[in-house]
Design a protein around this motif. Structure first.
Motif, short mmCIF file in Angstrom:
data_model
loop_
_atom_site.label_atom_id
_atom_site.label_comp_id
_atom_site.label_asym_id
_atom_site.label_seq_id
_atom_site.Cartn_x
_atom_site.Cartn_y
_atom_site.Cartn_z
N HIS A 10 53.91 55.29 34.28
CA HIS A 10 53.83 55.25 32.77
C HIS A 10 54.25 53.55 32.70
O HIS A 10 55.28 53.16 32.26
N LEU A 59 64.20 63.47 31.66
CA LEU A 59 63.13 62.61 31.57
C LEU A 59 61.78 63.36 32.13
O LEU A 59 60.70 63.27 31.79
N LEU A 93 60.40 65.73 29.66
CA LEU A 93 59.51 64.96 28.64
C LEU A 93 58.38 64.66 28.76
O LEU A 93 57.29 64.67 28.45
N SER A 94 58.51 64.00 30.08
CA SER A 94 57.18 63.21 30.74
C SER A 94 56.13 63.87 31.25
O SER A 94 54.90 63.53 31.53
N PRO A 116 53.30 64.08 27.90
CA PRO A 116 53.37 63.07 27.09
C PRO A 116 52.80 63.48 25.68
O PRO A 116 51.80 64.13 25.45
N TYR A 166 59.79 54.55 25.30
CA TYR A 166 59.47 55.88 26.14
C TYR A 166 59.96 57.01 25.35
O TYR A 166 59.26 58.07 25.14
N ILE A 167 61.07 57.05 25.13
CA ILE A 167 61.81 58.50 24.45
C ILE A 167 61.64 57.95 22.79
O ILE A 167 62.70 57.45 22.66
N TYR A 183 62.10 65.15 19.93
CA TYR A 183 61.80 64.09 20.75
C TYR A 183 60.56 64.20 21.60
O TYR A 183 60.17 65.29 21.62
N ARG A 184 59.84 63.06 21.73
CA ARG A 184 58.61 63.06 22.55
C ARG A 184 58.57 61.72 23.45
O ARG A 184 59.28 61.06 23.29
N PHE A 185 57.86 61.93 24.50
CA PHE A 185 57.63 60.94 25.57
C PHE A 185 56.64 60.10 25.10
O PHE A 185 55.45 60.63 24.95
#
Length: 227
Positions: free
Chosen positions: A132, A161, A164-165, A168, A213-214, A222-224
Motif C-alpha cells: 500500500h 492494521l 483494517l487493511s 480497504p 492510512y488510518i 475507522y477505515r484503511f
C-alpha cells in the motif's frame, strides 16, 4: 501454555491470579514492584506481562513505557475500578488491553488467549504480501515495513492494521473492531480502539494530524486508505 509475568503489589490479588493461572497450566513468575518486574523480564522471558497500574515506586505506566522502549511484549494492565485517567495513560503507553480488578481467572485467561492468538489474516484469494504505497504488509510473516524499514508493532497494533487493511475503504465501527480485534463480545471500552489507533498512526503515518492510512469517519469509525 504461555509464560506469564505478573507484576502486582497486592498480596491477595497476586496470590489469587498466580494460583488460578498455574492451575490452568501457565508458568508464572510474580513480582511485587515495577523494578523487580523489569529485572525478571530478561531472566524469565515471558510470553505476556500482566501489569498492575498502581504500583509503589515505579508505577505501571512507567513500567509499560520502559518495556515498550525495547520490546513488543504483549501487555495487559490490571486496574481498580474508577482508575479511568490511568487507564487512558496506560493504553497510550502501549498496553494491549486492560482488566478491571477483581476479575475471575477465566476472564484473565480469555484475555490472555485473545491477545496472544495469532490469527491468519491472509483470507481466501488474498495475497500473503500486500503493498500500500510505502507500506508493505506481510500477512504470513505477520510483519509490516514502511519504505523498507521494519516497524515494531505491539500485538494489538498489528491485529488492528491487519484487520483494517484486509478490507480497504470499508468503515468499521469501534464496537466492530473491539469484537474482531480484541475479541470483546460485549459492549466494551472504545478507548482501547482510539488509543491503539493513535499509537499505530504514530508508527505508520507521515503526519499523525493528517493520517493517510488510518482514516477517521466521525460518527462512524475507522477505515484503511491510503488516500
Amino acid at each position: 501454555m504461555p509464560r506469564v509475568l505478573l507484576i502486582e503489589d497486592d498480596p491477595s490479588v497476586r496470590e489469587g491470579v498466580e494460583l488460578g493461572l498455574r492451575r490452568r497450566g501457565h508458568e508464572v513468575r510474580v513480582a511485587a514492584t515495577g523494578e523487580a518486574g523489569l529485572a525478571a523480564l530478561a531472566e524469565f522471558r515471558p510470553d505476556l506481562l500482566l501489569l498492575d497500574l498502581m504500583l509503589p515506586g515505579m508505577n505501571g505506566v512507567q513500567v509499560c513505557r520502559r518495556v515498550r522502549e525495547r520490546s513488543q511484549l504483549p501487555i495487559i494492565m490490571l486496574t481498580a475500578r474508577g482508575d479511568d485517567f490511568d487507564v487512558v495513560i496506560g493504553l497510550e503507553a502501549g498496553a494491549d488491553d486492560y482488566i478491571v480488578k477483581p476479575a475471575r481467572t477465566e476472564v484473565i485467561e480469555a484475555r490472555i488467549c485473545a491477545v496472544l492468538r495469532r490469527i491468519d489474516h491472509t483470507g481466501q484469494g488474498r495475497t500473503a504480501i500486500e503493498v500500500h504505497d510505502e507500506l508493505t504488509v506481510d500477512r504470513t510473516g505477520l510483519s509490516v515495513t514502511k519504505s523498507g524499514r521494519h516497524l515494531a508493532l505491539a500485538p494489538s497494533e498489528l491485529k488492528l492494521l491487519l484487520h483494517l487493511s484486509a478490507a480497504p475503504e470499508q468503515v468499521f465501527s469501534r464496537q466492530q473492531l473491539l469484537e474482531h480485534v480484541w475479541e470483546h463480545s460485549f459492549h466494551a471500552d472504545a478507548r482501547l480502539v482510539d488509543a491503539c489507533v493513535a499509537r499505530l498512526r504514530g508508527k505508520i503515518e507521515d503526519e499523525v494530524g493528517s493520517p493517510r492510512y488510518i482514516q477517521t469517519l466521525r460518527g462512524f469509525g475507522y477505515r484503511f486508505g491510503p488516500l
